[in-house]
Design an enzyme around this catalytic site. Structure first.
Site, PDB file in Angstrom:
ATOM      1  N   CYS A  10      -2.200  -9.514  -6.161  1.00 20.96           N
ATOM      2  CA  CYS A  10      -2.577  -8.720  -5.065  1.00 20.96           C
ATOM      3  C   CYS A  10      -3.990  -9.034  -4.725  1.00 20.96           C
ATOM      4  O   CYS A  10      -4.812  -8.941  -3.702  1.00 20.96           O
ATOM      5  CB  CYS A  10      -2.556  -7.259  -5.300  1.00 20.96           C
ATOM      6  SG  CYS A  10      -3.359  -6.589  -6.694  1.00 20.96           S
ATOM      7  N   GLU A  14      -1.983   1.728  -3.618  1.00 21.37           N
ATOM      8  CA  GLU A  14      -2.762   0.245  -3.819  1.00 21.37           C
ATOM      9  C   GLU A  14      -1.592  -0.870  -3.103  1.00 21.37           C
ATOM     10  O   GLU A  14      -0.580  -1.214  -3.528  1.00 21.37           O
ATOM     11  CB  GLU A  14      -2.554   0.022  -5.157  1.00 21.37           C
ATOM     12  CG  GLU A  14      -3.442   0.921  -6.020  1.00 21.37           C
ATOM     13  CD  GLU A  14      -4.695   0.884  -5.784  1.00 21.37           C
ATOM     14  OE1 GLU A  14      -5.278  -0.129  -5.279  1.00 21.37           O
ATOM     15  OE2 GLU A  14      -5.591   1.636  -6.587  1.00 21.37           O
TER      16      GLU A  14
HETATM   17  P1  NAD Z   1       7.244  -3.369  -2.149  1.00 21.29           P
HETATM   18  O1  NAD Z   1       6.461  -2.798  -1.222  1.00 21.29           O
HETATM   19  O2  NAD Z   1       8.315  -4.224  -1.520  1.00 21.29           O
HETATM   20  O3  NAD Z   1       7.903  -2.630  -3.315  1.00 21.29           O
HETATM   21  C1  NAD Z   1       6.979  -2.134  -4.199  1.00 21.29           C
HETATM   22  C2  NAD Z   1       8.119  -0.688  -4.699  1.00 21.29           C
HETATM   23  O4  NAD Z   1       8.223   0.052  -3.715  1.00 21.29           O
HETATM   24  C3  NAD Z   1       9.414  -1.217  -5.427  1.00 21.29           C
HETATM   25  O5  NAD Z   1       9.479  -0.547  -6.628  1.00 21.29           O
HETATM   26  C4  NAD Z   1      10.426  -0.989  -4.217  1.00 21.29           C
HETATM   27  O6  NAD Z   1      11.571  -0.683  -4.691  1.00 21.29           O
HETATM   28  C5  NAD Z   1       9.548   0.296  -3.752  1.00 21.29           C
HETATM   29  N1  NAD Z   1      10.093   0.464  -2.258  1.00 21.29           N
HETATM   30  C6  NAD Z   1      10.325  -0.307  -1.303  1.00 21.29           C
HETATM   31  N2  NAD Z   1      10.790   0.416  -0.319  1.00 21.29           N
HETATM   32  C7  NAD Z   1      10.631   1.779  -0.350  1.00 21.29           C
HETATM   33  C8  NAD Z   1      10.751   3.052   0.299  1.00 21.29           C
HETATM   34  N3  NAD Z   1      11.202   3.073   1.576  1.00 21.29           N
HETATM   35  N4  NAD Z   1      10.188   4.176  -0.351  1.00 21.29           N
HETATM   36  C9  NAD Z   1      10.141   4.164  -1.400  1.00 21.29           C
HETATM   37  N5  NAD Z   1       9.735   3.130  -2.327  1.00 21.29           N
HETATM   38  C10 NAD Z   1      10.251   1.707  -1.750  1.00 21.29           C
HETATM   39  O7  NAD Z   1       6.310  -4.611  -2.795  1.00 21.29           O
HETATM   40  P2  NAD Z   1       6.509  -5.934  -3.537  1.00 21.29           P
HETATM   41  O8  NAD Z   1       7.054  -6.909  -2.752  1.00 21.29           O
HETATM   42  O9  NAD Z   1       7.322  -5.289  -4.890  1.00 21.29           O
HETATM   43  O10 NAD Z   1       5.225  -6.039  -4.232  1.00 21.29           O
HETATM   44  C11 NAD Z   1       4.285  -7.039  -3.625  1.00 21.29           C
HETATM   45  C12 NAD Z   1       3.203  -6.247  -2.937  1.00 21.29           C
HETATM   46  O11 NAD Z   1       2.389  -5.196  -3.585  1.00 21.29           O
HETATM   47  C13 NAD Z   1       2.150  -7.238  -2.398  1.00 21.29           C
HETATM   48  O12 NAD Z   1       1.949  -6.805  -0.775  1.00 21.29           O
HETATM   49  C14 NAD Z   1       1.062  -6.982  -3.271  1.00 21.29           C
HETATM   50  O13 NAD Z   1      -0.311  -7.338  -2.726  1.00 21.29           O
HETATM   51  C15 NAD Z   1       0.970  -5.437  -3.666  1.00 21.29           C
HETATM   52  N6  NAD Z   1       0.475  -5.257  -4.631  1.00 21.29           N
HETATM   53  C16 NAD Z   1      -0.704  -4.507  -4.751  1.00 21.29           C
HETATM   54  C17 NAD Z   1      -1.442  -4.249  -5.957  1.00 21.29           C
HETATM   55  C18 NAD Z   1      -2.871  -3.356  -5.647  1.00 21.29           C
HETATM   56  O14 NAD Z   1      -3.460  -3.023  -6.693  1.00 21.29           O
HETATM   57  N7  NAD Z   1      -3.381  -3.236  -4.447  1.00 21.29           N
HETATM   58  C19 NAD Z   1      -1.155  -4.740  -7.038  1.00 21.29           C
HETATM   59  C20 NAD Z   1      -0.055  -5.449  -7.020  1.00 21.29           C
HETATM   60  C21 NAD Z   1       0.935  -5.832  -6.086  1.00 21.29           C
END
Ligand code: NAD
Length: 495
Positions: free
Chosen positions: A289, A255
């Site tokens: 999101c 997502e």
């Molecule tokens: P992010 O991708 O920076 O981090 C999300 C999670 O992934 C965190 O727990 C982070 O620690 C982890 N992560 C980061 N790098 C990683 C790696 N290399 N390997 C494994 N895990 C890793 O996202 P964010 O800044 O926390 O959240 C915002 C984003 O989430 C926005 O783009 C938003 O649109 C999206 N979002 C999408 C939905 C949906 O349902 N489509 C819902 C909520 C948020």
């Protein structure tokens, strides 16, 4: 306002026990109003993830959780829902303090989280397995099996609710889990161990590893005994995870980000469209999101819409997240705040600033941004194309239905879309033409838990929601039973 009895250290939770990292490493957690560290959290690495996966794996192979009758698992899920709701006030104050979400919006999160558990409890009890009969010759029946240890990686916007969204179906399906919450907002996840203990979830079924994404998250994705990763976060992170997971052929649910369009036609109920589009991008601080962050308005009503929109945006109450009057609180973290502010500066060169544009004068510190509205934004603009994930919106006029659809689809994302019109035929036609996983007609994002949730294009792979989530966490195992004579060609029997 600092909640009472705030923890000053947030450990992992592995095999039923709070525990620190094997290395002793920690990271600091800030609150978005003071931007001062209020706690340390254990910073997990591969060793800690390995311990958590081993505990979850034992819970998988030695049971009882994966093989319990669904009614028995559902009882525990219902008890989890009650335990979540019993913590509604505490969850709201912790979530608001850690994320900067307005307290009134944080308050709704416990109810939604609890509903996720109740929904999947009901669903597993009501679900039957498929059977296919070939009368007189064959009976084929499907046995659903939990896939194994599920790795759940979640973002910082509405952290607890999004964690529940993954925990509920994974646990309902019988999968033990390792949860890696977002490092900006680990506080509310510290409530889970108490909730699961109250509800009687067996030891080792729930494990939590705090840490930085590139360390703890990556270790979970790399672990060979984690066959499933359910991830919500940024598109670029999703791509990295997919590349790593490919090596192990893991099941993935992705997502990802969005830049969702709202199409407002001249015949729409403009009052309702205004209320909905303001809420759609400025609620949850715009860190949403499915935010309708590009509003496309038919030329005949464009000037009126822009004027009324800007006036309302300028009156939105920005302030202390703990104040019940606040409508937009503080953005989650200074790094994210700086990123959003940089988009606001870009926007000033790409569009006509109608409201906001910087820090509100009455809030000299903290990650506050006045709701920011840009008009006349061209489709090539960065603020039209890129996800900002803050209280910033782009308004663009259109002259025809075809142009509106082309503008709506002219981005790499495809999470949500919103259409405002009172012409029934056009509503359905346009809804069908929008490249997005989810479209709302004459509404903002209101969701029935049975429906599919997910995006297309760069917004995701796979859909969650209802039986689709159970499909993700289970394998369908088919058993073919011969009921009569099987006519087998008799190899080697001709002499
Ligand atoms: P992010 O991708 O920076 O981090 C999300 C999670 O992934 C965190 O727990 C982070 O620690 C982890 N992560 C980061 N790098 C990683 C790696 N290399 N390997 C494994 N895990 C890793 O996202 P964010 O800044 O926390 O959240 C915002 C984003 O989430 C926005 O783009 C938003 O649109 C999206 N979002 C999408 C939905 C949906 O349902 N489509 C819902 C909520 C948020």
């Amino acid at each position: 306002m600092t909640p009472p009895d705030l923890p000053t250290h947030l450990p992992h939770f592995i095999d039923g026990e709070p525990t620190d990292s094997a290395s002793g490493a920690t990271f600091e957690v800030l609150d978005p109003v003071s931007n001062q560290p209020y706690a340390t959290a254990a910073a997990g690495g591969p060793d800690d993830v390995a311990r958590a996966v081993a505990a979850a794996r034992r819970a998988f192979t030695e049971g009882p959780w994966p093989s319990m009758p669904s009614r028995a698992r559902a009882r525990v899920l219902m008890a989890i829902a009650d335990a979540v709701e019993a913590r509604e006030d505490r969850l709201a104050e912790l979530e608001s303090f850690d994320t900067g979400l307005p307290i009134t919006q944080a308050r709704g999160q416990a109810k939604r989280a609890a509903e996720n558990f109740r929904f999947f409890a009901d669903l597993i009890v009501a679900s039957g397995d498929d059977a296919y009969s070939v009368p007189g010759s064959q009976l084929n029946y499907v046995v659903r099996k939990p896939v194994g240890v599920a790795g759940l990686i979640t973002p910082w916007n509405t952290p607890f609710m999004l964690e529940s969204w993954k925990l509920a179906p994974a646990l309902a399906a019988g999968c033990p889990v390792v949860l890696k919450p977002a490092e900006f907002t680990p506080l509310s996840a510290s409530l889970w161990p108490g909730i699961f203990a109250d509800a009687g979830l067996p030891r080792g079924v729930f494990n939590l590893v705090n840490g930085i994404g590139e360390d703890a998250g990556a270790a979970l994705v790399e672990h060979p005994e984690v066959p499933l990763i359910s991830f919500t976060g940024e598109t670029t992170t999703g791509k990295t995870i997919m590349r790593t997971a490919a090596e192990h052929l893991k099941g993935l649910s992705m997502e990802l980000g969005g830049k969702s369009p709202v199409l407002v036609f001249a015949d729409a109920d403009l009052d309702a469209a205004l209320d909905s589009t303001l809420f759609g991008v400025f609620s949850l601080n715009g860190e949403r999101c499915t935010a309708g962050s590009r509003i496309l308005v038919e030329r005949a009503v464009y000037d009126e819409f822009c004027e009324r929109y800007a006036e309302r945006a300028g009156q939105i109450v920005v302030g202390d997240p703990a104040d019940p009057a606040t409508e937009v609180g503080a953005l989650v973290h200074p790094e994210h705040y700086a990123r959003v502010l940089s988009y606001v500066e870009v926007g000033k060169t790409e569009g006509r600033l109608l409201a906001g544009g910087g820090r509100p004068a009455h809030l000299p510190s903290g990650n506050y941004l006045a709701p920011t509205v840009f008009a006349d934004v061209k489709p090539g603009a960065r603020i039209f194309q890129e996800e900002i994930f803050g209280p910033v919106v782009a308004l663009t006029p259109f002259d025809s239905e075809a142009e509106a659809i082309a503008l709506a689809n002219d981005v790499r994302y495809g999470l949500a879309g919103y259409v405002w019109t009172n012409d029934l035929r056009r509503g359905h036609r346009v809804a069908a033409a929008i490249e997005a996983g989810m479209v709302w007609l004459n509404s903002h994002n209101v969701r029935d838990l049975r429906t599919p949730f997910g995006g297309v294009k760069n917004s995701g792979v796979g859909h969650e929601g209802g039986h689709r989530s159970i499909d993700f966490y289970t394998d369908e195992h088919i058993v073919h039973v011969a009921l009569g004579e099987v006519h087998t060609p008799r190899f080697g029997a001709s002499r």
